[in-house]
Design an enzyme around this catalytic site. Structure first.
Site, PDB file in Angstrom:
ATOM      1  N   THR A 138       0.828  -1.212   0.000  1.00  0.00           N
ATOM      2  CA  THR A 138       0.000   0.000   0.000  1.00  0.00           C
ATOM      3  C   THR A 138       0.861   1.261   0.000  1.00  0.00           C
ATOM      4  OG1 THR A 138      -1.516  -1.272   1.347  1.00  0.00           O
ATOM      5  CG2 THR A 138      -1.930   1.095   1.211  1.00  0.00           C
ATOM      6  N   GLY A 176       3.381  -3.413   8.161  1.00  0.00           N
ATOM      7  CA  GLY A 176       3.749  -3.682   9.552  1.00  0.00           C
ATOM      8  C   GLY A 176       5.261  -3.712   9.678  1.00  0.00           C
ATOM      9  N   GLU A 414      -6.058  -5.823   3.858  1.00  0.00           N
ATOM     10  CA  GLU A 414      -6.167  -6.987   2.967  1.00  0.00           C
ATOM     11  C   GLU A 414      -7.333  -6.802   2.001  1.00  0.00           C
ATOM     12  OE1 GLU A 414      -3.677  -8.653   2.110  1.00  0.00           O
ATOM     13  OE2 GLU A 414      -3.121  -8.969   4.176  1.00  0.00           O
TER      14      GLU A 414
HETATM   15  C1  LIG Z   1      -5.061 -16.566  12.566  1.00  0.00           C
HETATM   16  C2  LIG Z   1      -5.119 -15.568  11.549  1.00  0.00           C
HETATM   17  C3  LIG Z   1      -4.151 -14.455  11.717  1.00  0.00           C
HETATM   18  C4  LIG Z   1      -4.380 -13.390  10.724  1.00  0.00           C
HETATM   19  C5  LIG Z   1      -3.726 -12.170  11.272  1.00  0.00           C
HETATM   20  C6  LIG Z   1      -3.726 -11.129  10.278  1.00  0.00           C
HETATM   21  C7  LIG Z   1      -2.857  -9.987  10.720  1.00  0.00           C
HETATM   22  C8  LIG Z   1      -2.581  -9.216   9.519  1.00  0.00           C
HETATM   23  C9  LIG Z   1      -1.952  -7.904   9.795  1.00  0.00           C
HETATM   24  C10 LIG Z   1      -2.355  -6.892   8.767  1.00  0.00           C
HETATM   25  C11 LIG Z   1      -2.020  -7.300   7.374  1.00  0.00           C
HETATM   26  C12 LIG Z   1      -2.533  -6.319   6.376  1.00  0.00           C
HETATM   27  C13 LIG Z   1      -1.718  -6.463   5.139  1.00  0.00           C
HETATM   28  C14 LIG Z   1      -2.266  -5.674   3.965  1.00  0.00           C
HETATM   29  O1  LIG Z   1      -3.246  -5.008   4.037  1.00  0.00           O
HETATM   30  S1  LIG Z   1      -1.377  -5.898   2.520  1.00  0.00           S
HETATM   31  C15 LIG Z   1      -2.176  -4.889   1.324  1.00  0.00           C
HETATM   32  C16 LIG Z   1      -3.489  -5.445   0.880  1.00  0.00           C
HETATM   33  N1  LIG Z   1      -3.979  -4.730  -0.230  1.00  0.00           N
HETATM   34  C17 LIG Z   1      -5.045  -5.087  -0.875  1.00  0.00           C
HETATM   35  O2  LIG Z   1      -5.688  -6.052  -0.511  1.00  0.00           O
HETATM   36  C18 LIG Z   1      -5.393  -4.296  -2.093  1.00  0.00           C
HETATM   37  C19 LIG Z   1      -6.802  -4.535  -2.547  1.00  0.00           C
HETATM   38  N2  LIG Z   1      -6.912  -4.419  -3.973  1.00  0.00           N
HETATM   39  C20 LIG Z   1      -6.848  -5.464  -4.825  1.00  0.00           C
HETATM   40  O3  LIG Z   1      -6.632  -6.600  -4.429  1.00  0.00           O
HETATM   41  C21 LIG Z   1      -7.029  -5.147  -6.280  1.00  0.00           C
HETATM   42  O4  LIG Z   1      -6.728  -3.820  -6.561  1.00  0.00           O
HETATM   43  C22 LIG Z   1      -8.468  -5.493  -6.738  1.00  0.00           C
HETATM   44  C23 LIG Z   1      -8.751  -6.968  -6.504  1.00  0.00           C
HETATM   45  C24 LIG Z   1      -9.474  -4.647  -6.030  1.00  0.00           C
HETATM   46  C25 LIG Z   1      -8.551  -5.199  -8.233  1.00  0.00           C
HETATM   47  O5  LIG Z   1      -7.595  -5.987  -8.927  1.00  0.00           O
HETATM   48  P1  LIG Z   1      -6.758  -5.396 -10.168  1.00  0.00           P
HETATM   49  O6  LIG Z   1      -6.101  -4.155  -9.697  1.00  0.00           O
HETATM   50  O7  LIG Z   1      -5.868  -6.460 -10.682  1.00  0.00           O
HETATM   51  O8  LIG Z   1      -7.814  -4.977 -11.242  1.00  0.00           O
HETATM   52  P2  LIG Z   1      -9.098  -5.685 -11.844  1.00  0.00           P
HETATM   53  O9  LIG Z   1     -10.284  -5.359 -10.979  1.00  0.00           O
HETATM   54  O10 LIG Z   1      -9.190  -5.266 -13.244  1.00  0.00           O
HETATM   55  O11 LIG Z   1      -8.815  -7.199 -11.794  1.00  0.00           O
HETATM   56  C26 LIG Z   1      -8.270  -7.859 -12.873  1.00  0.00           C
HETATM   57  C27 LIG Z   1      -8.609  -9.321 -12.821  1.00  0.00           C
HETATM   58  O12 LIG Z   1      -7.853  -9.926 -11.773  1.00  0.00           O
HETATM   59  C28 LIG Z   1      -8.703 -10.644 -10.922  1.00  0.00           C
HETATM   60  N3  LIG Z   1      -8.088 -10.633  -9.593  1.00  0.00           N
HETATM   61  C29 LIG Z   1      -7.857  -9.565  -8.817  1.00  0.00           C
HETATM   62  N4  LIG Z   1      -7.235  -9.964  -7.703  1.00  0.00           N
HETATM   63  C30 LIG Z   1      -7.044 -11.290  -7.799  1.00  0.00           C
HETATM   64  C31 LIG Z   1      -6.454 -12.256  -6.977  1.00  0.00           C
HETATM   65  N5  LIG Z   1      -5.927 -11.942  -5.776  1.00  0.00           N
HETATM   66  N6  LIG Z   1      -6.444 -13.531  -7.389  1.00  0.00           N
HETATM   67  C32 LIG Z   1      -6.977 -13.879  -8.567  1.00  0.00           C
HETATM   68  N7  LIG Z   1      -7.546 -12.995  -9.407  1.00  0.00           N
HETATM   69  C33 LIG Z   1      -7.578 -11.725  -9.018  1.00  0.00           C
HETATM   70  C34 LIG Z   1     -10.000  -9.915 -10.997  1.00  0.00           C
HETATM   71  O13 LIG Z   1     -11.063 -10.739 -10.555  1.00  0.00           O
HETATM   72  C35 LIG Z   1     -10.058  -9.624 -12.477  1.00  0.00           C
HETATM   73  O14 LIG Z   1     -10.404 -10.822 -13.149  1.00  0.00           O
HETATM   74  P3  LIG Z   1     -11.144 -10.752 -14.557  1.00  0.00           P
HETATM   75  O15 LIG Z   1     -12.506 -10.162 -14.240  1.00  0.00           O
HETATM   76  O16 LIG Z   1     -10.338  -9.899 -15.434  1.00  0.00           O
HETATM   77  O17 LIG Z   1     -11.243 -12.186 -14.971  1.00  0.00           O
HETATM   78  C1  LIG Z   2      -3.956  -1.969  10.606  1.00  0.00           C
HETATM   79  C2  LIG Z   2      -3.566  -1.950   9.182  1.00  0.00           C
HETATM   80  C3  LIG Z   2      -2.499  -2.732   8.755  1.00  0.00           C
HETATM   81  C4  LIG Z   2      -2.093  -2.688   7.425  1.00  0.00           C
HETATM   82  N1  LIG Z   2      -1.002  -3.415   7.037  1.00  0.00           N
HETATM   83  C5  LIG Z   2      -0.534  -3.313   5.762  1.00  0.00           C
HETATM   84  C6  LIG Z   2       0.645  -3.997   5.353  1.00  0.00           C
HETATM   85  O1  LIG Z   2       1.264  -4.693   6.127  1.00  0.00           O
HETATM   86  N2  LIG Z   2       1.074  -3.845   4.078  1.00  0.00           N
HETATM   87  C7  LIG Z   2       0.399  -3.078   3.186  1.00  0.00           C
HETATM   88  O2  LIG Z   2       0.837  -2.994   2.037  1.00  0.00           O
HETATM   89  N3  LIG Z   2      -0.729  -2.444   3.537  1.00  0.00           N
HETATM   90  C8  LIG Z   2      -1.215  -2.534   4.796  1.00  0.00           C
HETATM   91  N4  LIG Z   2      -2.363  -1.869   5.169  1.00  0.00           N
HETATM   92  C9  LIG Z   2      -3.065  -1.036   4.185  1.00  0.00           C
HETATM   93  C10 LIG Z   2      -4.387  -1.652   3.766  1.00  0.00           C
HETATM   94  O3  LIG Z   2      -4.189  -2.757   2.965  1.00  0.00           O
HETATM   95  C11 LIG Z   2      -5.213  -0.575   3.057  1.00  0.00           C
HETATM   96  O4  LIG Z   2      -5.512   0.441   3.997  1.00  0.00           O
HETATM   97  C12 LIG Z   2      -6.483  -1.189   2.506  1.00  0.00           C
HETATM   98  O5  LIG Z   2      -6.198  -2.017   1.401  1.00  0.00           O
HETATM   99  C13 LIG Z   2      -7.526  -0.128   2.097  1.00  0.00           C
HETATM  100  O6  LIG Z   2      -7.006   0.778   1.209  1.00  0.00           O
HETATM  101  P1  LIG Z   2      -7.098   2.355   1.440  1.00  0.00           P
HETATM  102  O7  LIG Z   2      -6.631   2.629   2.813  1.00  0.00           O
HETATM  103  O8  LIG Z   2      -6.362   2.966   0.325  1.00  0.00           O
HETATM  104  O9  LIG Z   2      -8.625   2.693   1.362  1.00  0.00           O
HETATM  105  P2  LIG Z   2      -9.393   3.316   0.125  1.00  0.00           P
HETATM  106  O10 LIG Z   2      -9.317   2.328  -1.007  1.00  0.00           O
HETATM  107  O11 LIG Z   2      -8.951   4.696  -0.132  1.00  0.00           O
HETATM  108  O12 LIG Z   2     -10.883   3.313   0.686  1.00  0.00           O
HETATM  109  C14 LIG Z   2     -11.562   4.485   1.147  1.00  0.00           C
HETATM  110  C15 LIG Z   2     -13.037   4.402   0.730  1.00  0.00           C
HETATM  111  O13 LIG Z   2     -13.133   4.399  -0.687  1.00  0.00           O
HETATM  112  C16 LIG Z   2     -13.955   3.341  -1.121  1.00  0.00           C
HETATM  113  N5  LIG Z   2     -13.464   2.810  -2.405  1.00  0.00           N
HETATM  114  C17 LIG Z   2     -12.199   2.676  -2.836  1.00  0.00           C
HETATM  115  N6  LIG Z   2     -12.165   2.075  -4.031  1.00  0.00           N
HETATM  116  C18 LIG Z   2     -13.429   1.817  -4.389  1.00  0.00           C
HETATM  117  C19 LIG Z   2     -14.047   1.180  -5.511  1.00  0.00           C
HETATM  118  N7  LIG Z   2     -13.330   0.683  -6.516  1.00  0.00           N
HETATM  119  N8  LIG Z   2     -15.377   1.085  -5.527  1.00  0.00           N
HETATM  120  C20 LIG Z   2     -16.125   1.558  -4.509  1.00  0.00           C
HETATM  121  N9  LIG Z   2     -15.603   2.154  -3.407  1.00  0.00           N
HETATM  122  C21 LIG Z   2     -14.275   2.278  -3.351  1.00  0.00           C
HETATM  123  C22 LIG Z   2     -13.835   2.279  -0.030  1.00  0.00           C
HETATM  124  O14 LIG Z   2     -14.980   1.419  -0.017  1.00  0.00           O
HETATM  125  C23 LIG Z   2     -13.752   3.144   1.224  1.00  0.00           C
HETATM  126  O15 LIG Z   2     -15.056   3.459   1.632  1.00  0.00           O
HETATM  127  C24 LIG Z   2      -2.797  -1.891   6.499  1.00  0.00           C
HETATM  128  C25 LIG Z   2      -3.904  -1.136   6.925  1.00  0.00           C
HETATM  129  C26 LIG Z   2      -4.272  -1.150   8.246  1.00  0.00           C
HETATM  130  C27 LIG Z   2      -5.445  -0.321   8.677  1.00  0.00           C
END
Ligand SMILES: CCCCCCCCCCCCCC(=O)SCCNC(=O)CCNC(=O)[C@H](O)C(C)(C)COP(=O)(O)OP(=O)(O)OC[C@H]1O[C@@H](n2cnc3c(N)ncnc32)[C@H](O)[C@@H]1OP(=O)(O)O
Ligand SMILES: Cc1cc2nc3c(=O)[nH]c(=O)nc-3n(C[C@H](O)[C@H](O)[C@H](O)COP(=O)(O)OP(=O)(O)OC[C@H]3O[C@@H](n4cnc5c(N)ncnc54)[C@H](O)[C@@H]3O)c2cc1C
Length: 646
Positions: A138, A176, A414
């Site tokens: 991020t 983190g 996530e």
């Molecule tokens: C016990 C448990 C412990 C746990 C403790 C936890 C502690 C943790 C501590 C905190 C930790 C926090 C750590 C953190 O936070 S790490 C940072 C986490 N960040 C995110 O999660 C970012 C969220 N954004 C995205 O994932 C992408 O931008 C999305 C998905 C929104 C769009 O995606 P993209 O930008 O690519 O554009 P597109 O929409 O054209 O999509 C294109 C195509 O790709 C497909 N697609 C997309 N994604 C996937 C995928 N993954 N596998 C397979 N396919 C995938 C999609 O369906 C589409 O398919 P099609 O329609 O073309 O067929």
């Molecule tokens: C505690 C914590 C730990 C984290 N750890 C990590 C880490 O280890 N590594 C890392 O890389 N990141 C980490 N992150 C970042 C985290 O993954 C992002 O904050 C998260 O993915 C959300 O993105 P954003 O903050 O940019 O929110 P934004 O995407 O800016 O969201 C703000 C608002 O906009 C809306 N919005 C955005 N896009 C759309 C859309 N396409 N359609 C409709 N609405 C939309 C959302 O619904 C929301 O209401 C952490 C965050 C937190 C809070």
């Protein structure tokens, strides 16, 4: 032991121990979990309640604990990932750990994306904790993957990548372990031969291996947050930082700068899918903890009156049961959904490792949807539990404020939940395929059914409602038909397209319908998986009590979403009127087993860390003792008196 809670346990109609076995996956697993939990008696893990410490002290205490955990894991020879997870979740209690990212994101990324040579180099370093890693994706300005700005440009003359944060908005923000880690997996846009090839992962050293001083990189902590005080979420600014070509994971660039396409570009996102899957189980765990605290406290708290005296246990108030029992049912539902999600993740990722990527889109859609559905519900549920404990719920001694503060970012990290729900493209795609007569497999196969039976959203009058609200399989069927909301979303997109809007605008103008459809799909999955689980439970007493909970979960969900069920003609108005009556009956049936049902989650007191949720129910004397330990009570007269009041 508090006499109320003793009486509650005597009232249980089933064997608590046997239900614990079911939740753990068998008696052997329960035995092993309990053995691992003995670590709680280890004096090396004695610590001050973090609520009495400053942020810096909390971080330090957490680092000490993380380091101790590593030493103890080695000492006890615990190496199985599931056992490590169990051990850490016991020791961590309700808080996170400063080395968490190393375990949950850095190591899994190395395991899934290193080639043989890279594995040989990096895995021993990372598993011995010489290399402490984080996951830097991020940025200050973006989280959407295609919008990320950090670049990694290949320089064939030196065989290096040059990593750069060209703008303020491209500074990595949130990873983190900003102070703790010495390496990071950095996600950056790859440039080679002047062309951008999208997001790829690179290993970047951040700090000196001996002194821990930062290399010429700006890296640090982003400051205090709502919770996560143990975690040093960081910033990272890279100014033309050079790393060897070998540090690119999956090695897509040849020495001459040629780009080698991966089997799927989405494999780079694998770690996110992994964590999203884990978060489903985490939701179950936190919902179970919150219910344990609120229900045990409600069994020992007496207040006000129903008839005349004596004051009843607050658990006898119907409204209290209505607040807590649907959440208890949800905790059970999510526990089984968590088991399903873990199995599904490992099954499909096993296939992916063998080169079969066919189920990757479904895994992505299901994990994204269930992550959002379960974390949203749990987030709201914790707060309901807190308020159901009245004033004492607001005290940090209840643990509920901490549970909320530590859990609520799961709705954001996530993948922000709305954004995850909008990954329904797959749902709409599946719907269109089914409509075109294709036979769908897996969880989406219910859409085949819809096409064959031509079931649509009809007005209530057009279709006779044949649902027996006391029959779980009928309720599952209703949820399935409600999931046909995906049709409304698909239609909305179609109508927008007919108005000559672009595909992107049509999608955005249908986003509310899409999120509703996704929510309905996930809700159906949860009701179905809970009901399916019942058929595996042979013990009749346990089956009965879990069936009651499953009915409550299903009916409560219908009551909350009655508009959908009525509009689609799935239930009639008279049936809808029957549902609250049936819910009240179910509350009465659950009441005698409520404490036993939370006991079955089997949380040791030290793991709950809640004065209100104590197993012995001795709440008041311990609340008093906890308050006396408040740092403000360290002196009889606080120094502020001398400074300002005197
Ligand atoms: C016990 C448990 C412990 C746990 C403790 C936890 C502690 C943790 C501590 C905190 C930790 C926090 C750590 C953190 O936070 S790490 C940072 C986490 N960040 C995110 O999660 C970012 C969220 N954004 C995205 O994932 C992408 O931008 C999305 C998905 C929104 C769009 O995606 P993209 O930008 O690519 O554009 P597109 O929409 O054209 O999509 C294109 C195509 O790709 C497909 N697609 C997309 N994604 C996937 C995928 N993954 N596998 C397979 N396919 C995938 C999609 O369906 C589409 O398919 P099609 O329609 O073309 O067929
Ligand atoms: C505690 C914590 C730990 C984290 N750890 C990590 C880490 O280890 N590594 C890392 O890389 N990141 C980490 N992150 C970042 C985290 O993954 C992002 O904050 C998260 O993915 C959300 O993105 P954003 O903050 O940019 O929110 P934004 O995407 O800016 O969201 C703000 C608002 O906009 C809306 N919005 C955005 N896009 C759309 C859309 N396409 N359609 C409709 N609405 C939309 C959302 O619904 C929301 O209401 C952490 C965050 C937190 C809070």
């Amino acid at each position: 032991m508090n006499p109320d809670i003793v009486k509650e346990r005597q009232n249980a109609s089933f064997d608590v121990q046997k239900l614990t076995y079911i939740l753990d996956g068998g008696p052997e697993k329960t035995k092993r979990r309990r053995e691992i939990s003995l670590v709680l008696n280890d004096p090396d893990f004695d610590e001050e309640d973090p609520n009495f410490l400053s942020r810096s002290e909390r971080y330090e205490q957490a680092v000490r604990k993380s380091a101790q955990m590593i030493l103890k894991l080695r000492e006890y020879g615990i190496s199985d990932p599931a056992e490590i997870n169990c051990y850490k979740s016991v020791v961590r209690g309700n808080f996170h750990e400063s080395l968490g990212l190393h375990y949950v994101m850095f190591l899994p990324t190395l395991y899934s994306q290193c080639d043989q040579e890279q594995s040989k180099k990096w895995l021993p370093l990372a598993t011995s904790f010489e290399v402490l890693g984080t996951y830097a994706q991020t940025e200050l300005g973006h989280t959407h993957l295609r919008g990320l700005e950090t670049t990694a440009t290949f320089d064939p003359t030196t065989q290096e990548f040059v990593l750069n944060s060209p703008t303020v908005t491209s500074i990595k923000w949130w990873p983190g372990a900003g102070k703790t880690s010495n390496h990071a997996v950095v996600l950056a846009q790859l440039y080679t031969r002047g062309k951008c090839h999208g997001l790829h992962a690179f290993i970047v050293q951040l700090r000196h291996m001996d002194t821990h001083e930062p290399l010429p990189i700006l890296v640090g902590d982003i400051g205090p947050k709502f919770g996560f005080s143990e975690v040093d979420n960081g910033f990272l600014k890279l100014d033309h930082v050079r790393i060897p070509r070998e540090n690119m994971l999956m090695k897509h660039v040849e020495p001459d700068g040629r780009y080698v396409k991966p089997a799927s570009a989405k494999l780079t996102y694998g770690t996110m899918v992994f964590i999203r899957s884990l978060l489903v189980g985490l939701s179950a765990l936190v919902m179970a903890k919150s219910c344990t605290i609120a229900i045990r406290y409600s069994a020992v708290r007496h207040q006000s009156e129903i008839r005349s005296e004596p004051e009843p246990q607050i658990l006898d108030y119907q409204t209290q049961q209505y607040k807590l029992f649907p959440l208890l049912a949800t905790a059970y539902a999510f526990s089984f959904v968590g088991q399903y999600m873990t199995e599904t993740y490992y099954r499909i990722s096993g296939d992916i490792n063998q080169g079969d990527l066919s189920e990757l889109p479904e895994l992505h859609a299901v994990s994204a949807g269930l992550k959002a559905f379960t974390t949203w519900t749990t987030n709201t549920g914790i707060e309901v539990c807190r308020m159901s404990c009245g004033g004492h719920g607001y005290s940090r001694s209840s643990a509920l404020p901490d549970l909320y503060a530590e859990f609520t970012p799961t709705c954001t990290y996530e993948g922000e939940n709305t954004v995850m729900m909008l990954q329904t493209a797959y749902l709409v795609k599946s719907y269109r395929q089914a409509k075109a007569g294709e036979q769908l497999r897996g969880i989406m196969s219910y859409l085949n059914d819809m096409e064959q039976r031509h079931v649509r959203a009809h007005p209530a009058s057009a279709r006779p409602a044949l649902v027996d609200i006391n029959d779980l399989s009928d309720l599952v069927e209703s949820y399935k038909l409600r999931a046909a909301l995906v049709e409304s979303a698909a239609k909305s997109i179609q109508q927008e397209l007919q108005k000559r809007r672009s595909h992107e605008d049509a999608w955005n103008n249908s986003a509310i319908d899409l999120v509703k459809a996704s929510d309905a799909h996930c809700h159906y999955m949860v009701v179905k998986l809970f009901t399916d689980k019942l058929s595996e439970i042979g013990d009749p007493d346990i089956n009965l009590v879990l069936t009651t909970l499953a009915q409550l979960y299903a009916l409560h969900g219908i009551a909350l979403n009655s508009g959908d069920f009525l509009q689609a003609g799935l239930l009639t108005v008279p049936q809808m009127q029957q549902i609250p009556v049936r819910i009240k009956e179910l509350l009465c049936l659950i009441r005698p087993n409520a404490v036993a049902l939370v006991d079955a989650f089997d949380f040791p007191d030290k793991v709950l860390s809640s004065v209100l949720g104590r197993y012995d129910g001795n709440v008041y004397e311990n609340l008093f003792e906890w308050a006396r330990r408040s740092p403000l009570n360290a002196t009889e007269v606080h120094e502020s008196f001398h400074k300002y009041l005197k």
